[in-house]
Design an enzyme around this catalytic site. Structure first.
Site, PDB file in Angstrom:
ATOM      1  CG  ASP A 130      -0.561  -1.345  16.703  1.00  0.00           C
ATOM      2  OD1 ASP A 130      -1.682  -1.146  16.683  1.00  0.00           O
ATOM      3  OD2 ASP A 130      -0.097  -2.407  16.328  1.00  0.00           O
ATOM      4  CD  GLU A 134       6.708   2.105   6.425  1.00  0.00           C
ATOM      5  OE1 GLU A 134       5.816   2.687   6.784  1.00  0.00           O
ATOM      6  OE2 GLU A 134       7.714   1.329   6.838  1.00  0.00           O
ATOM      7  CG  LEU A 154      -7.860  -4.175  17.371  1.00  0.00           C
ATOM      8  CD1 LEU A 154      -9.129  -4.002  18.016  1.00  0.00           C
ATOM      9  CD2 LEU A 154      -7.592  -5.725  16.902  1.00  0.00           C
ATOM     10  CB  ALA A 155      -5.819  -2.782  11.327  1.00  0.00           C
ATOM     11  CG  HIS A 200     -35.056 -16.701   5.850  1.00  0.00           C
ATOM     12  ND1 HIS A 200     -34.772 -17.387   6.887  1.00  0.00           N
ATOM     13  CD2 HIS A 200     -35.765 -17.737   4.812  1.00  0.00           C
ATOM     14  CE1 HIS A 200     -34.855 -18.611   6.577  1.00  0.00           C
ATOM     15  NE2 HIS A 200     -35.498 -19.204   5.620  1.00  0.00           N
TER      16      HIS A 200
HETATM   17  C1  LIG Z   1      -0.117 -11.645  12.405  1.00  0.00           C
HETATM   18  C2  LIG Z   1      -0.777 -10.352  12.849  1.00  0.00           C
HETATM   19  C3  LIG Z   1      -2.019 -10.554  12.367  1.00  0.00           C
HETATM   20  C4  LIG Z   1      -3.165  -9.391  12.576  1.00  0.00           C
HETATM   21  N1  LIG Z   1      -4.358  -9.324  12.248  1.00  0.00           N
HETATM   22  C5  LIG Z   1      -5.125  -8.427  12.788  1.00  0.00           C
HETATM   23  C6  LIG Z   1      -6.408  -8.264  12.206  1.00  0.00           C
HETATM   24  O1  LIG Z   1      -6.893  -9.243  11.658  1.00  0.00           O
HETATM   25  N2  LIG Z   1      -7.049  -7.034  12.493  1.00  0.00           N
HETATM   26  C7  LIG Z   1      -6.737  -6.219  12.876  1.00  0.00           C
HETATM   27  O2  LIG Z   1      -7.475  -5.234  13.453  1.00  0.00           O
HETATM   28  N3  LIG Z   1      -5.641  -6.071  13.516  1.00  0.00           N
HETATM   29  C8  LIG Z   1      -4.610  -7.125  13.400  1.00  0.00           C
HETATM   30  N4  LIG Z   1      -3.253  -7.116  13.571  1.00  0.00           N
HETATM   31  C9  LIG Z   1      -2.759  -5.864  14.261  1.00  0.00           C
HETATM   32  C10 LIG Z   1      -2.500  -4.664  13.014  1.00  0.00           C
HETATM   33  O3  LIG Z   1      -1.535  -5.274  12.225  1.00  0.00           O
HETATM   34  C11 LIG Z   1      -1.997  -3.504  13.871  1.00  0.00           C
HETATM   35  O4  LIG Z   1      -2.609  -3.082  14.865  1.00  0.00           O
HETATM   36  C12 LIG Z   1      -1.870  -2.105  12.876  1.00  0.00           C
HETATM   37  O5  LIG Z   1      -0.929  -2.568  11.807  1.00  0.00           O
HETATM   38  C13 LIG Z   1      -1.296  -1.080  13.530  1.00  0.00           C
HETATM   39  O6  LIG Z   1      -1.404   0.082  12.674  1.00  0.00           O
HETATM   40  P1  LIG Z   1      -0.142   1.119  12.774  1.00  0.00           P
HETATM   41  O7  LIG Z   1      -0.381   1.844  11.535  1.00  0.00           O
HETATM   42  O8  LIG Z   1      -0.300   1.809  13.983  1.00  0.00           O
HETATM   43  O9  LIG Z   1       1.505   0.506  12.933  1.00  0.00           O
HETATM   44  P2  LIG Z   1       1.745  -0.411  11.577  1.00  0.00           P
HETATM   45  O10 LIG Z   1       1.076  -1.147  10.979  1.00  0.00           O
HETATM   46  O11 LIG Z   1       2.797  -1.282  12.664  1.00  0.00           O
HETATM   47  O12 LIG Z   1       2.748   0.371  10.710  1.00  0.00           O
HETATM   48  C14 LIG Z   1       3.763   1.176  11.087  1.00  0.00           C
HETATM   49  C15 LIG Z   1       4.887   1.390   9.934  1.00  0.00           C
HETATM   50  O13 LIG Z   1       5.839   2.371  10.405  1.00  0.00           O
HETATM   51  C16 LIG Z   1       7.116   2.306   9.866  1.00  0.00           C
HETATM   52  N5  LIG Z   1       8.184   2.898  10.635  1.00  0.00           N
HETATM   53  C17 LIG Z   1       8.230   2.863  12.172  1.00  0.00           C
HETATM   54  N6  LIG Z   1       9.267   3.572  12.461  1.00  0.00           N
HETATM   55  C18 LIG Z   1       9.495   4.590  11.564  1.00  0.00           C
HETATM   56  C19 LIG Z   1      10.250   5.439  11.357  1.00  0.00           C
HETATM   57  N7  LIG Z   1      10.968   6.054  12.018  1.00  0.00           N
HETATM   58  N8  LIG Z   1      10.549   5.893   9.979  1.00  0.00           N
HETATM   59  C20 LIG Z   1       9.829   5.309   8.941  1.00  0.00           C
HETATM   60  N9  LIG Z   1       8.983   4.451   9.159  1.00  0.00           N
HETATM   61  C21 LIG Z   1       8.765   3.923  10.346  1.00  0.00           C
HETATM   62  C22 LIG Z   1       6.946   0.847  10.009  1.00  0.00           C
HETATM   63  O14 LIG Z   1       8.211   0.303   9.197  1.00  0.00           O
HETATM   64  C23 LIG Z   1       5.666   0.445   9.890  1.00  0.00           C
HETATM   65  O15 LIG Z   1       5.760  -0.069   8.184  1.00  0.00           O
HETATM   66  C24 LIG Z   1      -2.291  -8.137  13.301  1.00  0.00           C
HETATM   67  C25 LIG Z   1      -1.191  -8.260  13.593  1.00  0.00           C
HETATM   68  C26 LIG Z   1      -0.130  -9.216  13.417  1.00  0.00           C
HETATM   69  C27 LIG Z   1       1.013  -9.091  13.582  1.00  0.00           C
END
Ligand SMILES: Cc1cc2nc3c(=O)[nH]c(=O)nc-3n(C[C@H](O)[C@H](O)[C@H](O)COP(=O)(O)OP(=O)(O)OC[C@H]3O[C@@H](n4cnc5c(N)ncnc54)[C@H](O)[C@@H]3O)c2cc1C
Length: 464
Positions: free
Chosen positions: A311, A33, A318-319, A443
């Site tokens: 993502d 990370e 979505l998370a 209920h």
């Molecule tokens: C304001 C906001 C609100 C949101 N609310 C919701 C919600 O309520 N519900 C929901 O489901 N989703 C929500 N989302 C979307 C959700 O945050 C993302 O869909 C989710 O975080 C994606 O998860 P991920 O693991 O794919 O990537 P991410 O959470 O983006 O994590 C990727 C990680 O990889 C790291 N990284 C990238 N490249 C490298 C590299 N080369 N070397 C080392 N580390 C690296 C980054 O630093 C990052 O920490 C929201 C997003 C935002 C911006």
């Protein structure tokens, strides 16, 4: 240098969940990370901090609008913005530390720094290269700018969601570009805290892709809360001068050029995959024209032994979608049968009231030419909802006309984001509306509205 079974790149909900599941399945696992803390976008600058601010600002709204009616009299609370931000940061800290604890508990090595993949089987971080039989890319996404417009984001006056979570003060006027989930959630926060909020959206409806009836209801309810909507408007530029921003846009209905000024402009026009520095091109990893990593049905990229999830690949950003892919991908690598049912991924908007949906919308079923029936029930007929001033909104269940199988559900109302899950479970089991209708619901709960909507697919609801 240790030889790992799996190195995960990125510790967001996709990556950290994949790493934990890999470790639980007996694989020697590391997670790289680049950020200072674990948890990715979601825990640091996404889901969690935005929900903390939504929670705090909702309490204020309740105090201002509903307390007196319940006999709770006295001065409404005032906003200490610095304290609200520190509460939000504390919530982030508790969550990111929680992932650190889980990594230790599961004996996952956290490799700190930014990773690249010089070749299959190798991950380079700083000067060190680590060997891994399998690599999972979970590098996530970053905010996208306004397509075709001249916009410079400075994270002070023109901000992304990341800047919007850290504003030095509550602005007098905020313009939100984009009426999607993030724009409406952050717009709601600032409107509740006293900002004048205008949402400018290219399309003619808010929350693109959602059920049209829900879109209209949500727009009406948010308008009542003070948000102003300018729809069908193509933003062409955002200029900053003297600490303010001017947004220029063209109204699509008459081609007229308009402009609006604000103290802060939030650009909330979506997110794009983040894969910079990984070395995808040199590896020959195929991507889509939107930069998403292409994967097969088992999350393997075009290069053997390199997987991708979350993502960074196709599908809803979505998370929980990322988490499910993380678990399934780990299971595939461990020789098990990882699976994600992409037809049953709920989507939630955490405004007040909340909005939640799963499965097909009515528009999609119409386009498919599918024979369907609609069971709808208003929260006005739900005793618990009325008791908490949440009678606005409804549950709408769509079921196959012949078989009664549930095809979709759309809820706008209190706790919609929790209510949707009984429908998700029913859909996972191929359940019918009758299955929901015959299930006893406690209920008085909001969930009785889901049952009533299911009853409305058959002989009719009781309370309407
Ligand atoms: C304001 C906001 C609100 C949101 N609310 C919701 C919600 O309520 N519900 C929901 O489901 N989703 C929500 N989302 C979307 C959700 O945050 C993302 O869909 C989710 O975080 C994606 O998860 P991920 O693991 O794919 O990537 P991410 O959470 O983006 O994590 C990727 C990680 O990889 C790291 N990284 C990238 N490249 C490298 C590299 N080369 N070397 C080392 N580390 C690296 C980054 O630093 C990052 O920490 C929201 C997003 C935002 C911006």
């Amino acid at each position: 240098m240790a030889q790992y079974d799996v190195i995960v790149i990125g510790a967001g909900p996709g990556g950290y969940v994949a790493a934990i599941r890999c470790a639980q399945l007996g694989l020697k696992t590391a997670c790289v990370e680049g950020r200072e803390t674990l948890g990715g976008t979601c825990l640091n600058v996404g889901c969690i901090p935005s929900k903390a601010l939504l929670h705090a600002s909702h309490q204020l709204h309740e105090a201002e609008h509903n307390f007196a009616a319940m006999g709770l009299k006295g001065k409404a609370p005032t906003v200490d913005w610095k304290q609200m931000l520190s509460y939000k940061d504390d919530v982030i800290g508790q969550n990111t530390k929680g992932i650190e604890f889980l990594f230790k508990k599961n004996k996952i090595d956290w490799i700190k720094g930014w990773a690249s993949i010089p070749e299959a089987g190798k991950v380079k971080v700083g000067d060190e290269t680590h060997d891994a039989k399998n690599i999972i890319i979970a590098s996530g996404s970053v905010p996208a700018s306004v397509p075709g417009a001249d916009v410079e984001i400075d994270e002070k006056v023109v901000v992304t969601s990341t800047g919007a979570l850290e504003l030095p003060k509550v602005p007098k006027k905020m313009i939100v570009i984009g009426a999607g989930v993030i724009g409406l959630e952050m717009g709601s926060v600032y409107a509740r805290l006293g900002a004048e909020v205008e949402v400018i959206e290219y399309l003619d409806a808010i929350t693109p892709g959602m059920d049209a009836e829900v879109q209209r209801s949500l727009q009406k309810l948010l308008s009542k809360q003070g948000l102003k909507f300018t729809l069908g408007a193509a933003v062409s530029k955002v200029e900053t001068k003297g600490g303010k921003a001017t947004v220029t846009y063209k109204l699509r209905k008459d081609d007229s050029e308009q402009s609006a000024e604000a103290d802060v402009v939030l650009v909330a026009t979506g997110r794009k995959p983040y894969t910079d520095g990984l070395g995808l091109d040199a590896l020959g990893i195929a991507t889509t024209d939107r930069g998403q990593i292409k994967t097969d049905g088992h999350w393997q990229t075009s290069v053997k032994g390199i997987y991708a999830i979350g993502d960074a690949i196709t599908g809803p950003m979505l998370a929980h979608k990322a988490e499910d892919e993380g678990m399934a991908c780990a299971e595939v690598i461990a020789g098990k049968h990882g699976h994600v049912n992409y037809g049953v991924i709920p989507g939630v908007i955490y405004t007040w009231p909340e909005v939640a949906s799963v499965g097909a919308t009515e528009q999609e079923l119409k386009n498919e030419g599918r024979a369907y029936k609609v069971g709808k029930f208003s929260f006005m007929g739900n005793g618990r909802a009325k008791a908490v001033f949440a009678g606005e909104g409804f549950v709408k269940i769509l079921a196959d006309k012949e078989t009664d199988r549930i095809l979709g559900c759309h809820i706008i109302g209190p706790s919609a984001g929790d209510l949707i899950h009984e429908v998700c479970v029913a859909m996972e089991y191929g359940g019918s509306a009758e299955d929901l209708a015959l299930t006893c619901h406690a209920h008085p709960t909001f969930s009785e509205a889901v049952r009533e909507a299911a009853l409305a697919c058959g002989d009719g609801p009781i309370h309407s």
